[in-house]
Design a protein around this motif. Structure first.
Motif, short mmCIF file in Angstrom:
data_model
loop_
_atom_site.label_atom_id
_atom_site.label_comp_id
_atom_site.label_asym_id
_atom_site.label_seq_id
_atom_site.Cartn_x
_atom_site.Cartn_y
_atom_site.Cartn_z
N LEU A 80 32.76 2.27 16.96
CA LEU A 80 32.72 0.98 17.65
C LEU A 80 33.44 1.07 19.00
O LEU A 80 32.99 0.48 19.99
CB LEU A 80 33.37 -0.10 16.77
N GLN A 81 34.53 1.82 19.03
CA GLN A 81 35.25 2.00 20.30
C GLN A 81 34.41 2.78 21.30
O GLN A 81 34.35 2.45 22.49
CB GLN A 81 36.57 2.72 20.05
N SER A 82 33.75 3.84 20.83
CA SER A 82 32.94 4.68 21.72
C SER A 82 31.77 3.90 22.31
O SER A 82 31.57 3.87 23.53
CB SER A 82 32.44 5.91 20.96
N THR A 83 31.00 3.26 21.44
CA THR A 83 29.83 2.51 21.92
C THR A 83 30.26 1.29 22.73
O THR A 83 29.60 0.92 23.70
CB THR A 83 28.94 2.09 20.75
N THR A 86 23.35 5.15 30.36
CA THR A 86 24.24 4.95 29.22
C THR A 86 23.97 3.62 28.53
O THR A 86 24.10 3.52 27.29
CB THR A 86 25.71 4.99 29.69
N LEU A 87 23.61 2.59 29.30
CA LEU A 87 23.51 1.23 28.76
C LEU A 87 22.58 1.12 27.54
O LEU A 87 23.03 0.61 26.50
CB LEU A 87 23.07 0.26 29.86
N PRO A 88 21.32 1.56 27.59
CA PRO A 88 20.47 1.41 26.39
C PRO A 88 20.97 2.22 25.21
O PRO A 88 20.89 1.76 24.06
CB PRO A 88 19.09 1.90 26.86
N LEU A 89 21.51 3.43 25.46
CA LEU A 89 22.06 4.24 24.36
C LEU A 89 23.25 3.54 23.71
O LEU A 89 23.35 3.46 22.48
CB LEU A 89 22.50 5.61 24.90
N ALA A 90 24.17 3.03 24.55
CA ALA A 90 25.37 2.38 24.03
C ALA A 90 25.01 1.08 23.30
O ALA A 90 25.61 0.77 22.25
CB ALA A 90 26.34 2.10 25.16
#
Length: 321
Positions: free
Chosen positions: A32-35, A200-204
């Motif tokens: 959760l912290q990473s994403t 990064t946005l769609p992956l995260a």
């Protein structure tokens, strides 16, 4: 060269903050912290991308694919492994394992990039490796002695393994990133940092939704979508996303475009030292003597490695002939 080192120092001061996040919110799962961090990074990159849209349009499909690979491995996977390792072993141990990056990256650059930037002497590099290993041993022993809670051996060993995986991710990332920047000198480092934020946005976002779904089934008592302390979690993710992800990446890209690849690795020591300083400031204690010895070994080893001058491969081949 001097400006490049200053940019690397600035990046290290920014990146050192990533070692503090998992300590401030230990009840939050590492995933959760990473994403969450990179979701914030992606959202911050959107207005920056609009302002820089003309330069971003010049990037080709292969460049966007490269940015996607870099952000998936060097951002999401790296921080997931690092946050998990810090929660299992404590920040100083994980920080010191990440502290091997300067030498590991130098060795990797020596193996795969010597044709471009010259080769380091293995005989001269060995003492630096030994000093780094001693530093790691000292800090691990100090943390184990200072831990009064019962030791979960499997949790500790798995944390060490995750920290090593983080090292592998961040060995690949800066070398690959530096090579792209050196091969594309017409591209602005700020544009490349923004491009990585956009992909990064769609992956995260997908990752954050998957983590929330998994927590809803495995930990139904966990408050979603922002956890039990949203007033801490959300500002922390925004701060790390801005300072560590975008500004840190911008400074590092500027350094990578100015410095030889074999010198990029040792300068990551600024991140390690900043992480240790921030961690003990948060604890409001001085490091124990054994930890200080470990830090000294790390610094001496890295300084020793930085003093080794790369030798052109062509010259070495000529000498052998």
């Amino acid at each position: 060269m001097f400006v490049g080192v200053l940019f690397a120092l600035s990046a290290g001061l920014m990146w050192g903050l990533i070692f503090v996040g998992p300590v401030l919110i230990p009840e939050y799962p590492a995933a959760l912290q990473s994403t969450g961090r990179y979701l914030a990074f992606g959202l911050i990159a959107l207005p920056l991308a609009w302002l820089d849209r003309r330069r971003l349009r010049k990037l080709q499909r292969k460049d966007w694919l490269e940015a996607l690979k870099l952000t998936a491995i060097g951002n999401l996977l790296y921080y997931l492994c690092l946050a998990s390792a810090i929660q299992r072993t404590g920040a100083p141990v994980s920080t010191m394992i990440i502290g091997t990056l300067p030498v590991v990256i130098s060795v990797t650059a020596n193996l795969f990039y010597s044709r471009h930037d010259g080769r380091l002497s293995w005989r001269k590099l060995t003492p630096a490796l030994v000093l780094i290993a001693c530093g790691l041993a000292f800090v691990n022993v100090a943390e184990l002695k200072g831990n009064t809670a019962p030791l979960d051996l499997w949790r500790y060993i798995s944390g060490l393994g995750l920290a090593l995986l983080a090292v592998a991710c961040w060995t690949w990332f800066p070398l690959r990133n530096a090579r792209w920047l050196r091969e594309n000198p017409d591209q602005r480092p700020a544009t490349w940092a923004t491009a990585q934020g956009v992909v990064t946005l769609p992956l995260a976002l997908a990752g954050y939704l998957l983590v929330c779904g998994q927590l809803a089934f495995t930990q139904p008592g966990f408050a979603l979508p922002f956890g039990p302390r949203p007033d801490v979690f959300v500002p922390l993710m925004i701060a790390i996303g801005m300072l560590c992800s975008w500004i840190g990446a911008l400074c590092w890209n500027e350094a990578s475009q100015r410095l030889p690849t074999v010198l990029v690795g040792p300068l990551i020591v600024f991140e390690i030292l900043a992480g240790l300083v921030y961690t003990f400031m948060l604890r409001q204690t001085w490091p124990p003597l054994l930890t200080l010895c470990g830090i000294a070994c790390l610094m001496i080893g890295v300084v020793y490695a930085m003093r080794i001058k790369p030798q052109p491969v062509v010259v070495q081949l000529a000498e052998k002939e």
